[in-house]
Design a protein around this motif. Structure first.
Motif, PDB file in Angstrom:
ATOM      1  N   LEU A  18       0.827  -1.203   0.000  1.00 10.35           N
ATOM      2  CA  LEU A  18       0.000   0.000   0.000  1.00 10.35           C
ATOM      3  C   LEU A  18       0.863   1.255   0.000  1.00 10.35           C
ATOM      4  N   GLY A  19       1.941   1.253   0.793  1.00  7.40           N
ATOM      5  CA  GLY A  19       2.869   2.379   0.770  1.00  7.40           C
ATOM      6  C   GLY A  19       3.468   2.577  -0.606  1.00  7.40           C
ATOM      7  N   LEU A  20       3.837   1.486  -1.243  1.00  9.50           N
ATOM      8  CA  LEU A  20       4.386   1.545  -2.597  1.00  9.50           C
ATOM      9  C   LEU A  20       3.337   2.048  -3.586  1.00  9.50           C
ATOM     10  N   LEU A  21       2.154   1.498  -3.507  1.00 13.55           N
ATOM     11  CA  LEU A  21       1.066   1.866  -4.414  1.00 13.55           C
ATOM     12  C   LEU A  21       0.741   3.351  -4.334  1.00 13.55           C
ATOM     13  N   LEU A  22       0.712   3.888  -3.142  1.00 16.27           N
ATOM     14  CA  LEU A  22       0.334   5.289  -2.969  1.00 16.27           C
ATOM     15  C   LEU A  22       1.459   6.257  -3.323  1.00 16.27           C
ATOM     16  N   THR A  23       2.647   5.731  -3.578  1.00 14.38           N
ATOM     17  CA  THR A  23       3.789   6.589  -3.861  1.00 14.38           C
ATOM     18  C   THR A  23       4.255   6.510  -5.318  1.00 14.38           C
ATOM     19  N   VAL A  24       4.145   5.355  -5.940  1.00 19.53           N
ATOM     20  CA  VAL A  24       4.645   5.172  -7.305  1.00 19.53           C
ATOM     21  C   VAL A  24       3.869   6.073  -8.261  1.00 19.53           C
ATOM     22  N   SER A  25       4.608   6.823  -9.035  1.00 28.26           N
ATOM     23  CA  SER A  25       3.979   7.798  -9.931  1.00 28.26           C
ATOM     24  C   SER A  25       3.059   7.147 -10.962  1.00 28.26           C
ATOM     25  N   PHE A  26       3.313   5.894 -11.305  1.00 28.58           N
ATOM     26  CA  PHE A  26       2.466   5.198 -12.278  1.00 28.58           C
ATOM     27  C   PHE A  26       1.011   5.159 -11.819  1.00 28.58           C
ATOM     28  N   PHE A  27       0.803   5.068 -10.512  1.00 24.78           N
ATOM     29  CA  PHE A  27      -0.547   4.940  -9.977  1.00 24.78           C
ATOM     30  C   PHE A  27      -1.225   6.285  -9.711  1.00 24.78           C
ATOM     31  N   ARG A  28      -0.467   7.360  -9.686  1.00 28.24           N
ATOM     32  CA  ARG A  28      -1.058   8.676  -9.412  1.00 28.24           C
ATOM     33  C   ARG A  28      -2.043   9.050 -10.508  1.00 28.24           C
ATOM     34  N   GLY A  29      -3.203   9.444 -10.099  1.00 31.22           N
ATOM     35  CA  GLY A  29      -4.229   9.827 -11.059  1.00 31.22           C
ATOM     36  C   GLY A  29      -4.916   8.645 -11.722  1.00 31.22           C
ATOM     37  N   GLN A  30      -4.593   7.447 -11.300  1.00 35.84           N
ATOM     38  CA  GLN A  30      -5.183   6.232 -11.867  1.00 35.84           C
ATOM     39  C   GLN A  30      -6.194   5.654 -10.876  1.00 35.84           C
ATOM     40  N   ALA A  31      -7.325   6.317 -10.746  1.00 36.82           N
ATOM     41  CA  ALA A  31      -8.320   5.918  -9.744  1.00 36.82           C
ATOM     42  C   ALA A  31      -8.757   4.468  -9.926  1.00 36.82           C
ATOM     43  N   HIS A  32      -8.875   4.017 -11.159  1.00 32.24           N
ATOM     44  CA  HIS A  32      -9.332   2.643 -11.389  1.00 32.24           C
ATOM     45  C   HIS A  32      -8.313   1.628 -10.876  1.00 32.24           C
ATOM     46  N   LEU A  33      -7.014   1.926 -10.997  1.00 31.27           N
ATOM     47  CA  LEU A  33      -5.998   1.011 -10.473  1.00 31.27           C
ATOM     48  C   LEU A  33      -6.004   1.016  -8.953  1.00 31.27           C
ATOM     49  N   TYR A  34      -6.186   2.197  -8.364  1.00 37.96           N
ATOM     50  CA  TYR A  34      -6.240   2.252  -6.904  1.00 37.96           C
ATOM     51  C   TYR A  34      -7.453   1.486  -6.377  1.00 37.96           C
ATOM     52  N   LEU A  35      -8.589   1.624  -7.041  1.00 37.24           N
ATOM     53  CA  LEU A  35      -9.787   0.899  -6.610  1.00 37.24           C
ATOM     54  C   LEU A  35      -9.560  -0.610  -6.670  1.00 37.24           C
ATOM     55  N   ALA A  36      -8.975  -1.081  -7.766  1.00 34.99           N
ATOM     56  CA  ALA A  36      -8.767  -2.519  -7.941  1.00 34.99           C
ATOM     57  C   ALA A  36      -7.685  -3.057  -7.016  1.00 34.99           C
ATOM     58  N   VAL A  37      -6.555  -2.355  -6.938  1.00 32.72           N
ATOM     59  CA  VAL A  37      -5.416  -2.867  -6.177  1.00 32.72           C
ATOM     60  C   VAL A  37      -5.461  -2.420  -4.719  1.00 32.72           C
ATOM     61  N   GLY A  38      -5.642  -1.135  -4.476  1.00 26.48           N
ATOM     62  CA  GLY A  38      -5.610  -0.629  -3.099  1.00 26.48           C
ATOM     63  C   GLY A  38      -6.816  -1.037  -2.284  1.00 26.48           C
ATOM     64  N   THR A  39      -7.989  -0.649  -2.772  1.00 23.34           N
ATOM     65  CA  THR A  39      -9.210  -0.952  -2.027  1.00 23.34           C
ATOM     66  C   THR A  39      -9.585  -2.421  -2.142  1.00 23.34           C
ATOM     67  N   GLY A  40      -9.585  -2.949  -3.351  1.00 21.86           N
ATOM     68  CA  GLY A  40     -10.020  -4.326  -3.568  1.00 21.86           C
ATOM     69  C   GLY A  40      -9.018  -5.361  -3.094  1.00 21.86           C
ATOM     70  N   PHE A  41      -7.881  -5.442  -3.805  1.00 22.58           N
ATOM     71  CA  PHE A  41      -6.898  -6.487  -3.512  1.00 22.58           C
ATOM     72  C   PHE A  41      -6.327  -6.353  -2.102  1.00 22.58           C
ATOM     73  N   LEU A  42      -5.725  -5.200  -1.797  1.00 21.97           N
ATOM     74  CA  LEU A  42      -5.082  -5.049  -0.490  1.00 21.97           C
ATOM     75  C   LEU A  42      -6.090  -4.975   0.649  1.00 21.97           C
ATOM     76  N   GLY A  43      -7.291  -4.478   0.361  1.00 18.08           N
ATOM     77  CA  GLY A  43      -8.329  -4.451   1.380  1.00 18.08           C
ATOM     78  C   GLY A  43      -8.748  -5.838   1.832  1.00 18.08           C
ATOM     79  N   SER A  44      -8.767  -6.779   0.913  1.00 18.20           N
ATOM     80  CA  SER A  44      -9.137  -8.147   1.302  1.00 18.20           C
ATOM     81  C   SER A  44      -7.913  -8.992   1.641  1.00 18.20           C
ATOM     82  N   PHE A  45      -6.739  -8.560   1.222  1.00 22.97           N
ATOM     83  CA  PHE A  45      -5.505  -9.288   1.516  1.00 22.97           C
ATOM     84  C   PHE A  45      -5.089  -9.097   2.972  1.00 22.97           C
ATOM     85  N   THR A  46      -5.235  -7.876   3.476  1.00 20.97           N
ATOM     86  CA  THR A  46      -4.846  -7.578   4.858  1.00 20.97           C
ATOM     87  C   THR A  46      -6.064  -7.687   5.769  1.00 20.97           C
TER      88      THR A  46
END
Length: 121
Positions: free
Chosen positions: A47-75
């Protein structure tokens, strides 16, 4: 509707990954909640990596899938709390306190390291 699908798909994959990691770590080192500790620390790092890597900035759909979805159910905080209570019930107070302290310190360190790595990339 698209956001729900992204979160749901990420959540399915995160839950499956969590199950696999917990089975692997718990089977290798029984008697301590290694699986929950592992997924929470790894998830914190990611999550720290995801929120910092410039590739993900402004990519709401990637954050929803990876941050909220994947990491939300992983942790999981609820399993951490349950594992803590199980150690207390088993008269393993020292192990329970070590588990909570390790979870907090390693989780915070992992988020920090993830953000550092994210700034480099």
């Amino acid at each position: 509707m698209k956001a729900y699908i992204l979160v749901g798909l990420g959540g399915v994959l995160g839950a499956m990954a969590r199950y696999h990691v917990c089975r692997w770590t718990g089977g290798r080192w029984p008697g301590y909640p290694w699986g929950t500790l592992t997924v929470n620390v790894l998830g914190s790092f990611l999550l720290g990596l995801l929120l910092t890597v410039s590739f993900f900035r402004g990519q709401a759909h990637l954050y929803l899938a990876v941050g909220t979805g994947f990491l939300g159910s992983f942790t999981t905080f609820s399993t951490l709390a349950y594992d803590f209570m199980q150690l207390i019930k088993a008269n393993r107070a020292s192990a329970a306190l070590l588990y909570v302290a390790a979870s907090l310190m390693l989780g915070l360190t992992a988020v920090y390291l993830g953000t550092l790595l994210g700034k480099i990339t």
